[in-house]
Design an enzyme around this catalytic site. Sequence first.
Site, mmCIF file in Angstrom:
data_model
loop_
_atom_site.group_PDB
_atom_site.id
_atom_site.type_symbol
_atom_site.label_atom_id
_atom_site.label_comp_id
_atom_site.label_asym_id
_atom_site.label_seq_id
_atom_site.Cartn_x
_atom_site.Cartn_y
_atom_site.Cartn_z
ATOM 1 N N LYS A 1 -29.053 -82.348 -10.526
ATOM 2 C CA LYS A 1 -27.586 -82.375 -10.635
ATOM 3 C C LYS A 1 -27.002 -81.338 -9.661
ATOM 4 O O LYS A 1 -27.556 -81.168 -8.577
ATOM 5 C CB LYS A 1 -27.161 -82.154 -12.084
ATOM 6 C CG LYS A 1 -27.931 -83.112 -13.024
ATOM 7 C CD LYS A 1 -27.438 -83.158 -14.408
ATOM 8 C CE LYS A 1 -28.273 -84.159 -15.204
ATOM 9 N NZ LYS A 1 -27.826 -84.357 -16.559
ATOM 10 N N ASN B 1 -33.964 -84.514 -11.866
ATOM 11 C CA ASN B 1 -32.590 -84.655 -11.366
ATOM 12 C C ASN B 1 -31.915 -83.296 -11.509
ATOM 13 O O ASN B 1 -31.532 -82.905 -12.604
ATOM 14 C CB ASN B 1 -31.839 -85.722 -12.172
ATOM 15 C CG ASN B 1 -30.385 -85.822 -11.753
ATOM 16 O OD1 ASN B 1 -29.980 -85.260 -10.737
ATOM 17 N ND2 ASN B 1 -29.578 -86.525 -12.536
ATOM 18 N N GLU C 1 -23.024 -89.467 -15.505
ATOM 19 C CA GLU C 1 -22.015 -88.476 -15.118
ATOM 20 C C GLU C 1 -21.127 -89.018 -14.001
ATOM 21 O O GLU C 1 -19.943 -88.709 -13.928
ATOM 22 C CB GLU C 1 -22.711 -87.170 -14.696
ATOM 23 C CG GLU C 1 -23.248 -86.432 -15.920
ATOM 24 C CD GLU C 1 -24.499 -85.618 -15.673
ATOM 25 O OE1 GLU C 1 -24.817 -85.302 -14.511
ATOM 26 O OE2 GLU C 1 -25.177 -85.302 -16.674
ATOM 27 N N SER D 1 -32.675 -85.040 -22.278
ATOM 28 C CA SER D 1 -33.350 -83.930 -22.964
ATOM 29 C C SER D 1 -34.860 -84.102 -23.053
ATOM 30 O O SER D 1 -35.482 -83.714 -24.037
ATOM 31 C CB SER D 1 -32.738 -83.714 -24.362
ATOM 32 O OG SER D 1 -31.360 -83.417 -24.256
ATOM 33 N N HIS E 1 -25.571 -92.865 -12.274
ATOM 34 C CA HIS E 1 -25.823 -91.881 -13.339
ATOM 35 C C HIS E 1 -24.599 -91.821 -14.248
ATOM 36 O O HIS E 1 -23.466 -91.947 -13.780
ATOM 37 C CB HIS E 1 -26.104 -90.507 -12.723
ATOM 38 C CG HIS E 1 -26.614 -89.531 -13.738
ATOM 39 N ND1 HIS E 1 -25.773 -88.866 -14.596
ATOM 40 C CD2 HIS E 1 -27.877 -89.152 -14.061
ATOM 41 C CE1 HIS E 1 -26.502 -88.101 -15.403
ATOM 42 N NE2 HIS E 1 -27.780 -88.260 -15.101
ATOM 43 N N GLY F 1 -28.349 -83.538 -21.837
ATOM 44 C CA GLY F 1 -27.909 -82.142 -21.867
ATOM 45 C C GLY F 1 -27.535 -81.648 -23.256
ATOM 46 O O GLY F 1 -26.929 -80.588 -23.400
ATOM 47 N N GLU G 1 -30.880 -93.809 -19.931
ATOM 48 C CA GLU G 1 -30.396 -92.480 -20.295
ATOM 49 C C GLU G 1 -29.263 -92.598 -21.311
ATOM 50 O O GLU G 1 -28.093 -92.776 -20.926
ATOM 51 C CB GLU G 1 -29.871 -91.760 -19.046
ATOM 52 C CG GLU G 1 -30.935 -91.513 -17.996
ATOM 53 C CD GLU G 1 -30.654 -90.248 -17.178
ATOM 54 O OE1 GLU G 1 -31.591 -89.472 -17.011
ATOM 55 O OE2 GLU G 1 -29.506 -90.044 -16.758
HETATM 56 P P1 13P Z 1 -31.142 -83.532 -19.359
HETATM 57 O O1 13P Z 1 -32.632 -83.655 -19.194
HETATM 58 O O2 13P Z 1 -30.622 -82.188 -18.956
HETATM 59 O O3 13P Z 1 -30.690 -83.972 -20.716
HETATM 60 O O4 13P Z 1 -30.490 -84.551 -18.299
HETATM 61 C C1 13P Z 1 -30.939 -85.850 -18.273
HETATM 62 C C2 13P Z 1 -30.340 -86.529 -17.104
HETATM 63 O O5 13P Z 1 -29.164 -86.820 -17.070
HETATM 64 C C3 13P Z 1 -31.227 -86.824 -15.958
HETATM 65 O O6 13P Z 1 -30.606 -87.646 -15.042
#
Ligand code: 13P
Length: 256
Positions: free
Chosen positions: A15, A13, A101, A217, A99, A177, A171
């Site tokens: 982003k 992903n 976010e 992560s 997601h 992150g 997640e």
């Molecule tokens: P990270 O791997 O950067 O922690 O992000 C995970 C994520 O949100 C994937 O959708």
Amino acid sequence: MNRKYRKTIIAGNWKMNKTPAETKAFIDELKGKLGKQRWCDVVLCVPFVDIPAAVRAARDAKVAIAAQNMHWEKSGAFTGEVSAEMLKELGVKFVVIGHSERRQYFAETNETVNLKVKAALENGLRPIICVGESLEEREADITAELITTQVKIALRDIEADQMRKIVFAYEPIWAIGTGKTATAEQAGEICGLIRSVIRAKYGARVARSVTIQYGGSMNPKNAEELLAQLDVDGGLIGGASLKVDDFISIINASNQ
Ligand code: 13P
């Protein structure tokens, strides 16, 4: 992983990262290094504007392209939004829905997630439905109820025969992150809980066929241990999917 019953899917992903030119360069490099791995399916979830470049570059590779969001309506006065039909026409196969976010910054709810899941399926797109708890929710010991509710509402009005199209991603928000990964046991436990909610609604045969990923992560160092969990059928990878070598290492970890 349990490859007997379901596909392992490793999805990056991105982003809000990479331009169309960078997308082409990434996929060209990826193709050169991918090898003949076929234990897992590989997906790249790219920004909308990168989709044409990604689909073109990935055409001769076994890499599916995904969008990171979509609207549930077919068309209309929804400035800035993109429909499932538009994505489908571009060659998109998967779409990330809900997601954290998007739930956090763009006010998505369990109900809008459900509307999007239905619209994706109606248009032949495979939803990757994200669920997860915040640190406060984990500390308040409400993780299980919260995830159960997220899964149940996401699957409202979804028939059993559509379930093989659906992918879940667990997640935990506190692991996204942050460099802080859930332990393999925590990831396995919640992915198992998601499967048990599916089992209660659709039965064991359907439940064991659904791919459930872990995200938060995930990196080349921890991927193998996470993927060794029976109910963790892949990864949704943010930061570590932006570098070809790291992404390949995670793909290779799923081939063990
Ligand atoms: P990270 O791997 O950067 O922690 O992000 C995970 C994520 O949100 C994937 O959708």
